[in-house]
Scaffold this active site. Structure first.
Site, PDB file in Angstrom:
ATOM      1  N   SER A   1       4.893   1.029 -13.502  1.00 43.63           N
ATOM      2  CA  SER A   1       5.423   1.210 -14.861  1.00 43.63           C
ATOM      3  C   SER A   1       6.526   0.220 -15.223  1.00 43.63           C
ATOM      4  O   SER A   1       7.423   0.556 -16.004  1.00 43.63           O
ATOM      5  CB  SER A   1       5.906   2.657 -15.069  1.00 43.63           C
ATOM      6  OG  SER A   1       4.809   3.550 -14.904  1.00 43.63           O
TER       7      SER A   1
ATOM      8  N   GLY B   1       1.188   3.677 -13.350  1.00 42.30           N
ATOM      9  CA  GLY B   1       0.422   4.143 -14.503  1.00 42.30           C
ATOM     10  C   GLY B   1       0.896   5.461 -15.076  1.00 42.30           C
ATOM     11  O   GLY B   1       0.219   6.070 -15.897  1.00 42.30           O
TER      12      GLY B   1
ATOM     13  N   GLU C   1      -4.593   2.271  -5.327  1.00 36.64           N
ATOM     14  CA  GLU C   1      -5.881   2.781  -5.836  1.00 36.64           C
ATOM     15  C   GLU C   1      -7.002   2.474  -4.854  1.00 36.64           C
ATOM     16  O   GLU C   1      -7.967   3.239  -4.725  1.00 36.64           O
ATOM     17  CB  GLU C   1      -6.162   2.177  -7.229  1.00 36.64           C
ATOM     18  CG  GLU C   1      -5.276   2.823  -8.290  1.00 36.64           C
ATOM     19  CD  GLU C   1      -4.904   1.921  -9.454  1.00 36.64           C
ATOM     20  OE1 GLU C   1      -5.579   0.901  -9.677  1.00 36.64           O
ATOM     21  OE2 GLU C   1      -3.918   2.234 -10.149  1.00 36.64           O
TER      22      GLU C   1
ATOM     23  N   HIS D   1      -3.901  -2.214  -2.560  1.00 40.47           N
ATOM     24  CA  HIS D   1      -3.356  -1.479  -3.715  1.00 40.47           C
ATOM     25  C   HIS D   1      -3.570   0.022  -3.488  1.00 40.47           C
ATOM     26  O   HIS D   1      -4.578   0.431  -2.912  1.00 40.47           O
ATOM     27  CB  HIS D   1      -4.046  -1.935  -5.009  1.00 40.47           C
ATOM     28  CG  HIS D   1      -3.385  -1.394  -6.230  1.00 40.47           C
ATOM     29  ND1 HIS D   1      -3.626  -0.122  -6.684  1.00 40.47           N
ATOM     30  CD2 HIS D   1      -2.462  -1.935  -7.068  1.00 40.47           C
ATOM     31  CE1 HIS D   1      -2.874   0.094  -7.758  1.00 40.47           C
ATOM     32  NE2 HIS D   1      -2.164  -0.988  -8.015  1.00 40.47           N
TER      33      HIS D   1
ATOM     34  N   GLY E   1       0.817  -3.524 -14.130  1.00 37.15           N
ATOM     35  CA  GLY E   1      -0.494  -3.003 -14.535  1.00 37.15           C
ATOM     36  C   GLY E   1      -0.572  -2.923 -16.048  1.00 37.15           C
ATOM     37  O   GLY E   1      -0.858  -3.903 -16.731  1.00 37.15           O
ATOM     38  N   GLY E   2      -0.273  -1.742 -16.590  1.00 40.86           N
ATOM     39  CA  GLY E   2      -0.420  -1.481 -18.028  1.00 40.86           C
ATOM     40  C   GLY E   2       0.158  -2.579 -18.924  1.00 40.86           C
ATOM     41  O   GLY E   2      -0.499  -3.037 -19.867  1.00 40.86           O
TER      42      GLY E   2
ATOM     43  N   ASN F   1      -1.897  -7.294 -12.775  1.00 37.63           N
ATOM     44  CA  ASN F   1      -3.075  -6.681 -12.158  1.00 37.63           C
ATOM     45  C   ASN F   1      -3.895  -6.054 -13.284  1.00 37.63           C
ATOM     46  O   ASN F   1      -3.552  -4.989 -13.788  1.00 37.63           O
ATOM     47  CB  ASN F   1      -2.603  -5.623 -11.149  1.00 37.63           C
ATOM     48  CG  ASN F   1      -3.753  -4.826 -10.570  1.00 37.63           C
ATOM     49  OD1 ASN F   1      -4.925  -5.148 -10.765  1.00 37.63           O
ATOM     50  ND2 ASN F   1      -3.412  -3.750  -9.856  1.00 37.63           N
ATOM     51  N   TRP F   2      -4.953  -6.734 -13.684  1.00 43.21           N
ATOM     52  CA  TRP F   2      -5.738  -6.273 -14.832  1.00 43.21           C
ATOM     53  C   TRP F   2      -6.576  -5.035 -14.514  1.00 43.21           C
ATOM     54  O   TRP F   2      -7.177  -4.442 -15.418  1.00 43.21           O
ATOM     55  CB  TRP F   2      -6.665  -7.398 -15.330  1.00 43.21           C
ATOM     56  CG  TRP F   2      -5.978  -8.606 -15.866  1.00 43.21           C
ATOM     57  CD1 TRP F   2      -4.644  -8.905 -15.796  1.00 43.21           C
ATOM     58  CD2 TRP F   2      -6.591  -9.701 -16.562  1.00 43.21           C
ATOM     59  NE1 TRP F   2      -4.400 -10.112 -16.395  1.00 43.21           N
ATOM     60  CE2 TRP F   2      -5.570 -10.624 -16.877  1.00 43.21           C
ATOM     61  CE3 TRP F   2      -7.910  -9.999 -16.936  1.00 43.21           C
ATOM     62  CZ2 TRP F   2      -5.820 -11.816 -17.550  1.00 43.21           C
ATOM     63  CZ3 TRP F   2      -8.150 -11.180 -17.612  1.00 43.21           C
ATOM     64  CH2 TRP F   2      -7.118 -12.084 -17.922  1.00 43.21           C
ATOM     65  N   LYS F   3      -6.679  -4.710 -13.241  1.00 45.85           N
ATOM     66  CA  LYS F   3      -7.523  -3.573 -12.807  1.00 45.85           C
ATOM     67  C   LYS F   3      -8.919  -3.721 -13.406  1.00 45.85           C
ATOM     68  O   LYS F   3      -9.399  -4.835 -13.586  1.00 45.85           O
ATOM     69  CB  LYS F   3      -6.858  -2.244 -13.160  1.00 45.85           C
ATOM     70  CG  LYS F   3      -5.417  -2.196 -12.629  1.00 45.85           C
ATOM     71  CD  LYS F   3      -4.813  -0.829 -12.599  1.00 45.85           C
ATOM     72  CE  LYS F   3      -3.396  -0.918 -12.034  1.00 45.85           C
ATOM     73  NZ  LYS F   3      -2.736   0.350 -11.918  1.00 45.85           N
TER      74      LYS F   3
HETATM   75  P1  PGA Z   1       1.416   0.034 -13.830  1.00 46.45           P
HETATM   76  O1  PGA Z   1       0.523  -0.464 -12.578  1.00 46.45           O
HETATM   77  O2  PGA Z   1       2.320  -1.115 -14.188  1.00 46.45           O
HETATM   78  O3  PGA Z   1       0.421   0.372 -14.912  1.00 46.45           O
HETATM   79  O4  PGA Z   1       2.188   1.216 -13.366  1.00 46.45           O
HETATM   80  C1  PGA Z   1       1.091  -1.217 -11.542  1.00 46.45           C
HETATM   81  C2  PGA Z   1       0.060  -1.461 -10.479  1.00 46.45           C
HETATM   82  O5  PGA Z   1      -0.831  -0.641 -10.299  1.00 46.45           O
HETATM   83  O6  PGA Z   1       0.102  -2.498  -9.792  1.00 46.45           O
END
Ligand code: PGA
Length: 255
Positions: A214, A174, A98, A96, A235-236, A9-11
């Site tokens: 994470s 995150g 967010e 998601h 994500g990250g 997920n590149w956000k």
């Molecule tokens: P993260 O994000 O790996 O940076 O914790 C995961 C996500 O939001 O899908």
């Protein structure tokens, strides 16, 4: 056996040229990995250009990060499922945390989006997960039950099997604070049990449940070794090719 699925997920990262460059690199680094389903989810504006790079890829699929539940109309700023399909998407992330937190998405809008995506042949990756305050108040399973029941509302068995669920404890996203394998497995098993009650054991055994929050090379093995953890929503660690590859290598080795 369920095929593991690792999705990046590149956000809101990487503009068009950065996205194309990055996916060119990924394509080379990830060549030959076949046991794991690999998905990249760039921003809307980079979908078509990333797809053009992936056209000859054997193993990397494209996903979007959101979709609207209407087909078309006066919905400024929104993108429909048909539009995502026309960019070459196979998957779409829905609900998601967010989106739930900053863009007022609810269990109901998530369900509408899931239905719309499925009706067009897009495979939803649907995110659920509890907030830190909910975990601390011992509400995790109640929240998960509410979110799970709502997202499956009105779906046939056949539709349900197309879904991927991403369990993402919001406190782990995150933050670098990853759920322990036992904490994650407990919730994954609970989700699978809920699905077996909603549908059947057979359907529950088919549906893949990813962990997100994470996940990275150093913790992926323990997480992905759990019985009910079928992949990761990253994500990250998906923004850097070697870090993403490390997780995929682990998924491949667990096959
Ligand atoms: P993260 O994000 O790996 O940076 O914790 C995961 C996500 O939001 O899908």
């Amino acid at each position: 056996m369920r095929k593991k699925i690792i999705a990046g997920n590149w956000k809101m990262h990487k503009n068009n040229s950065e996205a194309m460059q990055f996916v060119k690199l990924l394509k080379v680094k990830l060549v030959g990995y076949k046991k794991t389903e690999i998905v990249v989810c760039p921003v809307f504006t980079a979908l078509s250009s990333v797809k053009s790079v992936l056209e000859d890829s054997q193993n990397i699929k494209l996903g979007a990060q959101n979709v609207h539940f209407e087909e078309k109309g006066a919905f400024t700023g929104e993108v429909s499922a048909e539009m995502l399909l026309s960019c070459g998407c196979d998957f779409v992330i829905i609900g998601h945390s967010e989106r739930r937190q900053y863009f007022c998405e609810t269990d109901q809008t998530v369900n509408k989006k899931v239905k719309k995506a499925l009706s067009c042949g897009l495979k939803p990756i649907v995110c659920i997960g509890e907030l830190l305050a909910e975990r601390e108040a011992n509400q995790t399973m109640n929240v998960i039950e509410r979110q799970t029941k709502a997202l499956f509302e009105g779906l046939s068995e056949q539709e349900a099997t197309k879904l991927v669920i991403a369990y993402e404890p919001v406190w782990a996203i995150g933050t670098g604070k990853v759920a322990t394998p036992e904490q994650a497995q407990e919730v994954h098993a609970f989700i699978r049990k809920l699905i077996s009650e909603l549908y059947s054991e057979k359907i529950a055994e088919i549906i893949r449940i990813q962990y997100g929050g994470s996940m990275k090379g150093s913790n992926a093995k323990e997480l992905l070794s759990q019985k009910d953890i079928d992949g990761g929503l990253i994500g990250g660690a998906c923004l850097e090719a070697d870090a993403f590859k490390e997780i995929i290598e682990i998924a491949e080795s667990l096959g």
